[in-house]
Design an enzyme around this catalytic site. Structure first.
Site, mmCIF file in Angstrom:
data_model
loop_
_atom_site.group_PDB
_atom_site.id
_atom_site.type_symbol
_atom_site.label_atom_id
_atom_site.label_comp_id
_atom_site.label_asym_id
_atom_site.label_seq_id
_atom_site.Cartn_x
_atom_site.Cartn_y
_atom_site.Cartn_z
ATOM 1 N N SER A 27 6.763 -1.572 -5.921
ATOM 2 C CA SER A 27 6.810 -1.843 -7.356
ATOM 3 C C SER A 27 8.253 -1.768 -7.836
ATOM 4 O O SER A 27 9.061 -1.017 -7.273
ATOM 5 C CB SER A 27 5.969 -0.825 -8.131
ATOM 6 N N TYR A 41 3.855 8.435 -10.085
ATOM 7 C CA TYR A 41 3.630 7.069 -9.613
ATOM 8 C C TYR A 41 4.950 6.392 -9.272
ATOM 9 O O TYR A 41 5.117 5.827 -8.190
ATOM 10 C CB TYR A 41 2.872 6.246 -10.654
#
Length: 272
Positions: free
Chosen positions: A145, A158
């Site tokens: 990501s 995260y």
């Protein structure tokens, strides 16, 4: 819940293992693989019935296991389903988010994110990667990501987990550069999946943003990069610009920017 049908698979067709395949980017990656003639072994922590039906309609032979890949038992159940078959493609896509302030989060939930995004991914990469290296061929795609290059205020665990995956992918790629095995990391930004609901972030600005990318577009960009053998791909022009800016922006400023989009209540009608 495991569905095993080894006899239905044929050695003449390549096999792809896709995690997080019940919906979103994982499902779309599986669909692209199916359209290219791969048989599929799927894993997700949610029911795979709809995914299997859709992918079988494309012509793929599909097997699946519903398992929590954050656990050693979940990974073992998936690998038992793989058996002795060669894996031509590993799409390690399973991942969880978790919104809110770190000290307000339950430690059990925190560790589940770490064990899904990092530990479970490493277990599968180790198992599949060794098998690929012995054969001298194979392709690995990690779903990282752009969050991995941004300090994630109110999404700290995260973003930290994705920083690990982004970094690890390039290291593994270098280690395998002469092996016949390629390693690619797909780095999307916010994508229109169930991620934000499951992460408890629907009251945030990013959770409510209607400009999220289509998971099918994200998957296609990742799939094409995988097949070219690229090291990485940042999906979407806007995300590529954001990634480039992040490389020259102080970390404290990035953390403050992230806070404005991810702080609880920052969405429409909230304090942000």
């Amino acid at each position: 819940m495991t569905d095993q049908n080894h006899a239905g698979m044929t050695a003449a067709r390549p096999t792809a293992l896709v995690t997080g395949a019940s919906s979103g980017i994982g499902y779309e990656l599986a669909r692209l693989l199916a359209e290219d003639g791969y048989d599929l072994i799927l894993a997700a922590d949610e029911d795979l019935s709809d995914a299997r039906e859709g992918l079988e309609a494309v012509g793929a032979r599909v097997e699946g296991v519903q398992a929590d890949l954050a656990t050693e038992a979940g990974t073992a159940a998936l690998w038992d389903l793989v058996g002795e078959r060669p894996i031509d493609v590993l799409a390690a896509n399973a991942g969880h988010g978790l919104g809110g302030a770190f000290l307000d989060q339950d430690l059990v939930d925190i560790l589940h994110v770490v064990n899904t995004n990092i530990t479970g991914t490493l277990r599968l990469a180790h198992l599949a990667g060794r098998r690929m290296r012995r054969r001298g061929e194979g392709r690995i795609l990690f779903t990282g990501s752009i969050a991995g290059i941004i300090p994630g205020s109110f999404q700290a665990v995260y973003n930290g987990s994705k920083a690990f995956i982004d970094n690890f992918s390039f290291a593994l790629r270098n280690e395998l550069k002469d092996s016949g095995v390629t390693v690619t990391v797909l780095m999307p930004g916010p994508t229109d999946t169930d991620f934000f609901r499951r992460a408890g972030m629907m009251d945030t600005r990013v959770g409510q943003d209607e400009r999220k990318m289509d998971p099918a577009d994200v998957a296609r960009q990742g799939y094409e990069a995988l097949m070219r053998g690229d090291g990485d791909v940042v999906a979407g022009l806007g995300n590529r610009i954001q990634a480039a800016m992040a490389a020259v922006t102080p970390q404290t400023a990035l953390a403050e920017q992230h806070r404005r989009t991810a702080e609880p209540g920052s969405g429409e009608g909230g304090p942000g």
